[in-house]
Design a protein around this motif. Structure first.
Motif, PDB file in Angstrom:
ATOM      1  N   ALA A  88       0.859  -1.176   0.000  1.00 28.80           N
ATOM      2  CA  ALA A  88       0.000   0.000   0.000  1.00 28.80           C
ATOM      3  C   ALA A  88       0.896   1.227   0.000  1.00 28.80           C
ATOM      4  CB  ALA A  88      -0.920  -0.010   1.224  1.00 28.80           C
ATOM      5  N   GLY A  89       0.282   2.378  -0.208  1.00 27.22           N
ATOM      6  CA  GLY A  89       1.021   3.620  -0.100  1.00 27.22           C
ATOM      7  C   GLY A  89       0.853   4.161   1.313  1.00 27.22           C
ATOM      8  N   CYS A  90       0.082   5.219   1.470  1.00 24.80           N
ATOM      9  CA  CYS A  90      -0.346   5.772   2.762  1.00 24.80           C
ATOM     10  C   CYS A  90       0.650   6.750   3.378  1.00 24.80           C
ATOM     11  CB  CYS A  90      -0.659   4.691   3.780  1.00 24.80           C
ATOM     12  SG  CYS A  90      -1.747   3.382   3.184  1.00 24.80           S
ATOM     13  N   TYR A 108      -4.471   2.926  -1.880  1.00 26.42           N
ATOM     14  CA  TYR A 108      -4.546   1.490  -2.163  1.00 26.42           C
ATOM     15  C   TYR A 108      -5.423   1.270  -3.390  1.00 26.42           C
ATOM     16  CZ  TYR A 108      -4.359  -3.473  -0.764  1.00 26.42           C
ATOM     17  OH  TYR A 108      -4.115  -4.831  -0.698  1.00 26.42           O
ATOM     18  N   ALA A 109      -5.509   0.008  -3.818  1.00 28.32           N
ATOM     19  CA  ALA A 109      -6.340  -0.351  -4.964  1.00 28.32           C
ATOM     20  C   ALA A 109      -7.808  -0.436  -4.539  1.00 28.32           C
ATOM     21  CB  ALA A 109      -5.886  -1.696  -5.539  1.00 28.32           C
ATOM     22  N   ARG A 238      10.501   5.863  -4.883  1.00 30.18           N
ATOM     23  CA  ARG A 238      10.315   6.846  -5.951  1.00 30.18           C
ATOM     24  C   ARG A 238       8.894   6.786  -6.495  1.00 30.18           C
ATOM     25  NH1 ARG A 238      15.430   4.886  -7.534  1.00 30.18           N
ATOM     26  NH2 ARG A 238      14.436   3.611  -9.157  1.00 30.18           N
ATOM     27  N   PHE A 239       8.392   5.589  -6.697  1.00 29.27           N
ATOM     28  CA  PHE A 239       7.057   5.377  -7.253  1.00 29.27           C
ATOM     29  C   PHE A 239       5.979   6.014  -6.381  1.00 29.27           C
ATOM     30  CE2 PHE A 239       3.336   2.403  -7.450  1.00 29.27           C
ATOM     31  CZ  PHE A 239       2.920   2.715  -8.731  1.00 29.27           C
ATOM     32  N   THR A 240       6.133   5.905  -5.070  1.00 26.96           N
ATOM     33  CA  THR A 240       5.129   6.433  -4.146  1.00 26.96           C
ATOM     34  C   THR A 240       5.489   7.795  -3.582  1.00 26.96           C
ATOM     35  OG1 THR A 240       6.161   5.303  -2.254  1.00 26.96           O
ATOM     36  CG2 THR A 240       4.447   4.099  -3.470  1.00 26.96           C
ATOM     37  N   PHE A 281      -2.539   2.948  -6.240  1.00 28.46           N
ATOM     38  CA  PHE A 281      -2.025   3.759  -5.140  1.00 28.46           C
ATOM     39  C   PHE A 281      -2.716   5.115  -5.054  1.00 28.46           C
ATOM     40  CE2 PHE A 281       1.398   0.699  -5.760  1.00 28.46           C
ATOM     41  CZ  PHE A 281       1.727   0.367  -4.456  1.00 28.46           C
ATOM     42  N   GLY A 282      -3.981   5.180  -5.438  1.00 23.43           N
ATOM     43  CA  GLY A 282      -4.731   6.414  -5.278  1.00 23.43           C
ATOM     44  C   GLY A 282      -5.210   6.563  -3.841  1.00 23.43           C
TER      45      GLY A 282
END
Length: 334
Positions: A88-90, A108-109, A238-240, A281-282
């Motif tokens: 997850a991101g967050c 998350y998705a 980097r992605f998040t 990851f929205g």
């Protein structure tokens, strides 16, 4: 993209929980068995792990297994023991003012998310939280004013332990202070790396860095994104934008004294708010937990959904998200 969030109130596990589980079970089962059933622990191993590490939950676990139909696969899933890897991101942070306030974004998705706020009184303890697998929680608060939330810790290692949402559930069912929660986080094994921030009604807080391959580190960090003491998975960071989000929050905590409303509002805008929905990851919601009044505020841009132990309507809200942006996922070896 739209997503409907539902609020469910049921003091003890019963027909409401069972109906929701039956609706979600096909998707849960597909995810849980995607690596093959032999890749997951047996029911005997799962229950034994709960008995050893979370004995207070054993009767509750047995009850939920029965409500889920009594099947072997559902029971193994509900144990959260050695589940498949998930990321997850967050972002989450404790507001620096005098009143206890924990704010977090859940990135998350949408198609792998319960979108259920459950109010329960399992084991005699009132808990309100955003469910995962309808047993675990990704964030929540109990009637003692203890609030907790999680972020992914930015490491690829997978080990023997529980999925972190069940650890959060256990904390809220059995703890009343940040110190008690820290003791739990230090002893229960987690199958992947996560950051768990805990805040109690007296504004005592901590952030635990959980990992499957090294001891838990308890810190006084008021901010957590998607790495721990240092970046160890650079492509994911980097992605998040994990480091950028952490720096932004730290600046707000130290350089920009501001009101609670402005602090919460910062989570509803970039760089904290993400529109990478197509990449999983929205930002699905922003939660503001207020331990003093024991209240949860679920925020979206221009909208707030309020839940508390004194006022908890069983309603729903449908949210339309902005146009999705796609990002290239981090390479497995990055």
């Amino acid at each position: 993209m739209t997503l409907t969030f539902r609020a469910i109130s049921e003091d003890q596990p019963g027909p409401k929980w069972a109906r929701q589980f039956a609706e979600y079970w096909p998707a849960y089962a597909g995810w849980w068995s995607r690596e093959g059933l032999t890749g997951r622990p047996t029911y005997r191993d799962c229950r034994r792990a709960i008995v050893r590490h979370m004995p207070e939950l054993v009767d509750l676990y047995d009850t939920l297994c029965e409500l889920a139909g009594g099947g072997d696969m559902a029971a193994r899933f509900l144990s959260f023991y050695c589940p498949p890897p998930y990321l997850a991101g967050c972002s989450q942070a404790v507001w620096p003012g005098d009143e206890a306030l924990l704010v977090r974004n859940y990135d998350y998705a949408a198609d792998a998310f319960d979108a259920v706020v459950l109010k329960s009184r399992w084991l005699g303890r009132g808990v309100i939280g955003m469910t995962d697998g309808l047993f675990g929680l990704v964030d929540g608060i109990n009637d003692a004013g203890l609030a907790v939330s999680l972020t992914f810790g930015g490491r690829r290692q997978v080990g023997v332990g529980f999925g972190v949402p069940l650890i959060l559930r256990y904390i809220l069912q059995t703890c009343t202070t940040a110190r008690e929660a820290g003791e739990v986080l230090g002893r229960i094994p987690c199958h992947m790396s996560y950051n768990v921030t805990v805040l109690d009604a007296r504004r005592r807080y901590l952030t635990a860095h959980l990992a499957p391959d090294r001891p838990t580190v308890l810190t006084r960090a008021a901010v957590a994104t998607n790495h721990q003491e240092r970046v160890e998975w650079s492509s994911h960071a980097r992605f998040t934008a994990s480091v950028e989000r952490e720096r932004f929050l730290l600046q707000r905590l130290t350089l920009h004294p501001e009101t609670q409303d402005r602090f919460i509002g910062a989570f509803l805008k970039p760089p904290l708010y993400s529109t990478a929905f197509a990449s999983g990851f929205g930002t699905l919601y922003t939660a503001a937990y207020r331990p003093g009044p024991r209240r949860l505020e679920v925020h979206w841009p221009g909208r707030v959904w309020l839940k508390s132990f004194d006022a908890f309507a069983e309603d729903s809200v449908t949210v339309t998200f902005p146009a999705a942006q796609r990002r290239a996922p981090p390479p497995a070896g990055g």
